[in-house]
Scaffold this active site. Structure first.
Site, PDB file in Angstrom:
ATOM      1  N   ASP A  53       0.770  -1.049   0.143  1.00  0.00           N
ATOM      2  CA  ASP A  53      -0.039   0.003  -0.088  1.00  0.00           C
ATOM      3  C   ASP A  53       0.419   1.385  -0.334  1.00  0.00           C
ATOM      4  O   ASP A  53       2.303   1.173  -0.022  1.00  0.00           O
ATOM      5  CB  ASP A  53      -1.138  -0.163   1.527  1.00  0.00           C
ATOM      6  CG  ASP A  53      -2.016  -1.469   1.429  1.00  0.00           C
ATOM      7  OD1 ASP A  53      -2.286  -1.807   0.066  1.00  0.00           O
ATOM      8  OD2 ASP A  53      -2.479  -1.390   2.408  1.00  0.00           O
ATOM      9  N   TYR A 111       5.732  -8.935   7.917  1.00  0.00           N
ATOM     10  CA  TYR A 111       5.709  -8.090   8.153  1.00  0.00           C
ATOM     11  C   TYR A 111       5.964  -7.574   9.197  1.00  0.00           C
ATOM     12  O   TYR A 111       5.614  -8.620  10.627  1.00  0.00           O
ATOM     13  CB  TYR A 111       4.264  -7.780   7.700  1.00  0.00           C
ATOM     14  CG  TYR A 111       3.957  -7.631   6.199  1.00  0.00           C
ATOM     15  CD1 TYR A 111       3.749  -6.879   5.351  1.00  0.00           C
ATOM     16  CD2 TYR A 111       3.724  -8.355   5.623  1.00  0.00           C
ATOM     17  CE1 TYR A 111       2.914  -6.584   3.885  1.00  0.00           C
ATOM     18  CE2 TYR A 111       3.060  -8.533   4.388  1.00  0.00           C
ATOM     19  CZ  TYR A 111       3.458  -7.742   3.511  1.00  0.00           C
ATOM     20  OH  TYR A 111       3.212  -7.198   2.061  1.00  0.00           O
TER      21      TYR A 111
END
Length: 270
Positions: A53, A111
């Site tokens: 993103d 992540y």
């Protein structure tokens, strides 16, 4: 035609995401232009290992591309970094089999989401989410551990075209670390390793952990949210700036997790 895997890192705050978008600055576009310049072929298209993103950073993202000739990997890497913008750096390139695919061959993604839990705002490290109220990281850690396994994660995704919502989470934890400066407070580091992630999934999970912590709910509630497959019951998507892709991996995820835990234990004992 030789195929190459390239590994790179970037600071995401000035990008509109990783994938090419019309009239916007993206990581894929910058990397693609630089590679095309070096190999003198404007038709080359790099294939990214996944979409990140706007505002999300990466310590080890990957992509593959095909080339008309065999590259001198050391010279190519040096030349590539010479023309890439300052917020992207390539650190490894290797020749791979023609059947290799940067996205489809990946076995795991790791992540990390970083929260600065302190009254003092960060001056130098802006890639964090600042929360001033003391957080119960034990409750957050207990909650995220419930997500380990293979589930339908529809409750934690933004609407997308991908019909599959099944993901396997190999490892998930929330740990507390002291701040690097002399301010009072801590970092909360949220690590999650999985085979794949849905659009906005990690940010939605972090938002849900914060919702559970705020309400001081029982950690089991995250399973109710998960099983509901209802996005409206989960927390909001937190800001992207605290999120970093630590690694896209192509090896056994269990070995990677063992090494991850070992390194953390060593650091804690230093």
């Amino acid at each position: 035609m030789p195929r190459y895997l390239i590994s790179f890192e970037f600071d995401g705050k000035d990008f509109s995401g990783s994938q090419i978008q019309p009239d916007k600055r993206t990581v894929q576009d910058e990397l693609n232009k630089a590679i095309c310049t070096l190999i003198k072929n404007n038709s080359t298209k790099i294939i990214m290992a996944g979409r990140l993103d706007r505002g999300v950073s990466a310590k080890c993202h990957t992509a593959h591309f095909d080339c008309d000739s065999v590259l001198d990997e050391f010279r190519f890497l040096n030349s590539l970094n010479g023309i890439l913008p300052d917020d992207i750096a390539a650190f490894k390139i290797e020749k791979v089999e023609n059947s290799f695919h940067a996205q489809k061959s990946a076995t795991f993604r790791h992540y990390k989401y970083l929260i600065r839990n302190s009254l003092i705002k960060p001056v130098f490290n802006k890639n964090v989410l600042l929360i001033r109220k003391p957080l119960n990281f034990e409750l957050m850690n207990e909650s995220i551990s419930k997500l380990i396994g293979e589930y339908d994660f529809s409750a934690f995704k933004t609407i997308s075209d991908n019909p599959s919502s099944i993901c396997r989470i190999y490892f998930a934890e929330v740990i507390k670390k002291p701040l690097e400066d002399e301010s009072s407070g801590n970092y909360l580091e949220i690590n999650i390793v999985g085979n794949r992630f849905l659009y906005n999934m990690v940010r939605a999970i972090v938002g849900t952990l914060l919702m559970i912590e705020k309400n001081q709910d029982n950690s089991e509630i995250i399973l109710d949210i998960l099983n509901s497959k209802n996005r409206a019951l989960a927390g909001h998507n937190v800001e992207p700036y605290g999120l970093t892709l630590i690694k896209t991996g192509y090896t056994n995820p269990e070995n990677y997790i063992k090494q991850l835990i070992k390194e953390r234990q060593i650091n804690e004992n230093i």
